[in-house]
Design a protein around this motif. Structure first.
Motif, short mmCIF file in Angstrom:
data_model
loop_
_atom_site.label_atom_id
_atom_site.label_comp_id
_atom_site.label_asym_id
_atom_site.label_seq_id
_atom_site.Cartn_x
_atom_site.Cartn_y
_atom_site.Cartn_z
N GLN A 96 -36.76 -11.02 -44.38
CA GLN A 96 -35.03 -11.43 -43.61
C GLN A 96 -34.91 -13.30 -43.12
N ASN A 101 -32.43 -15.31 -44.98
CA ASN A 101 -32.11 -15.33 -46.07
C ASN A 101 -31.60 -13.86 -46.54
N PRO A 102 -30.41 -13.86 -45.91
CA PRO A 102 -30.24 -12.30 -46.55
C PRO A 102 -30.16 -11.56 -47.64
N SER A 105 -36.14 -10.19 -49.12
CA SER A 105 -37.18 -9.00 -48.73
C SER A 105 -37.78 -8.41 -49.69
N GLN A 281 -29.70 -5.45 -42.31
CA GLN A 281 -28.15 -6.33 -42.54
C GLN A 281 -27.62 -5.25 -42.21
#
Length: 346
Positions: A96, A101-102, A105, A281
């Motif tokens: 990430q 970009n959250p 993964s 996150q």
């Protein structure tokens, strides 16, 4: 020790040695570690047969009538769950950070699918029979998948959106190959492989935990470097380059490290989805740091996976739900929520 704005302290153990410490992150790490130990103890005690913590302690040290349940079944499973969760949490944070970009993964951009495809094909074809060799096969598959994605996404630099989209496409293609292979395999072998593809800690033990622990130990110096390297990558490329950071080389190094961790974890327990997506996150929201905290992500991933496995094997006794199915059930709404937030920002 001196204090800077933003809750950051400068530690100087020696006159010529200093490093930054985010105080809230340190406190959160200690709290997460305590919670992880508590959940691991509960996971060892709870099951079809409840064993008191005192009896567990005596059994671990000197054996006893619960030796099979504690030392052979529960303790290795819980330790493996913590190792897998920690590896996935760090891998998710690295990917990430690289992609900014959250939603990215290892399991979203195709790395998990590459590791799964390599492991499934090795198991099904009989090329590799030793469970201890599975992590190495998974690392190879994950690295190959990541290399393909990286090469296809490279256009005078690595662009995050292209990297994610190509990774999703490669992941779908690899998943289709695995499913096609399963349709032609024998029924018993197909059922075993499908269970592995769901992601489960059931039946796993020290044989899977030791290779993963060795990989984590070998990667420890690289993780220390990564903890420092992720900070300037939070800035734009020109600013990071102006600070002397070799942006593309740093991104490549962080990507390779994340792929190795994710692929090895996949080889140990199967492709367990959404842990690598959610743990970084969650850790960032708890610590309130500008960058994704690697230690916080590791502890959060370990805590999430151990707690999820405890719930998976105690919700519907005597049936054990594969932990990958449970994390997917909980992680899918979280992914939709992230998508909604991304659309609102646009």
């Amino acid at each position: 020790m001196s204090t800077l704005p933003g809750g950051v302290a400068v530690l100087r153990p020696r006159p010529h040695l200093s490093f930054l410490l985010h105080r809230r992150s340190a406190v959160v790490a200690v709290v997460l570690l305590v919670l992880l130990v508590v959940v691991m103890v509960v996971a060892v005690c709870v099951g079809q047969t409840f064993i008191s913590p005192g009896e567990v302690w005596r059994t671990v040290h000197s054996g006893g009538r619960y030796d099979l349940v504690v030392n052979e079944l529960r303790v290795p499973r819980v330790v493996l769950g913590a190792l897998v969760g920690g590896a996935l949490g760090v891998a998710g944070a690295l990917i990430q950070t690289v992609t900014r970009n959250p939603l990215a993964s290892p399991d979203v951009i195709g790395v998990g699918h590459g590791a799964a495809a390599a492991t499934v094909l090795a198991l099904a074809s009989g090329v590799v029979r030793s469970p201890g060799a599975m992590p190495f096969v998974s690392v190879a598959g994950g690295l190959v998948a990541a290399a393909i994605v990286y090469v296809l996404a490279w256009r005078r630099g690595m662009h995050a959106n292209r990297f994610v989209l190509i990774g999703v496409g490669i992941g779908v293609a690899l998943s289709a190959i695995v499913q096609l292979y399963l349709t032609d395999s024998q029924l018993e072998a197909a059922e075993q492989l499908k269970l592995w593809l769901t992601g489960s800690l059931n039946g796993r033990g020290w044989e899977q935990a030791w290779p993963l622990a060795v990989v984590l130990a070998v990667c420890l110096p690289a993780l220390v470097w990564a903890g420092r390297a992720v900070r300037p990558l939070g800035l734009d490329d020109d600013t990071a380059a102006g600070l002397g950071v070799r942006v593309q080389r740093t991104r490549l190094g962080l990507t390779v490290l994340g792929v190795v961790l994710a692929a090895t974890a996949t080889g140990a327990a199967g492709p367990i989805g959404f842990v690598a997506l959610t743990a970084p996150q969650l850790a960032r929201r708890i610590t309130r740091t500008p960058q994704l905290p690697l230690l916080g992500s590791a502890l959060t991933g370990a805590l999430v996976l151990v707690a999820a496995d405890l719930a998976a094997r105690t919700l519907l006794p005597p049936v054990e739900i594969p932990v990958g199915a449970l994390t997917a059930l909980v992680g899918a709404p979280y992914l939709l929520w992230l998508l909604g937030r991304s659309n609102e920002r646009r």
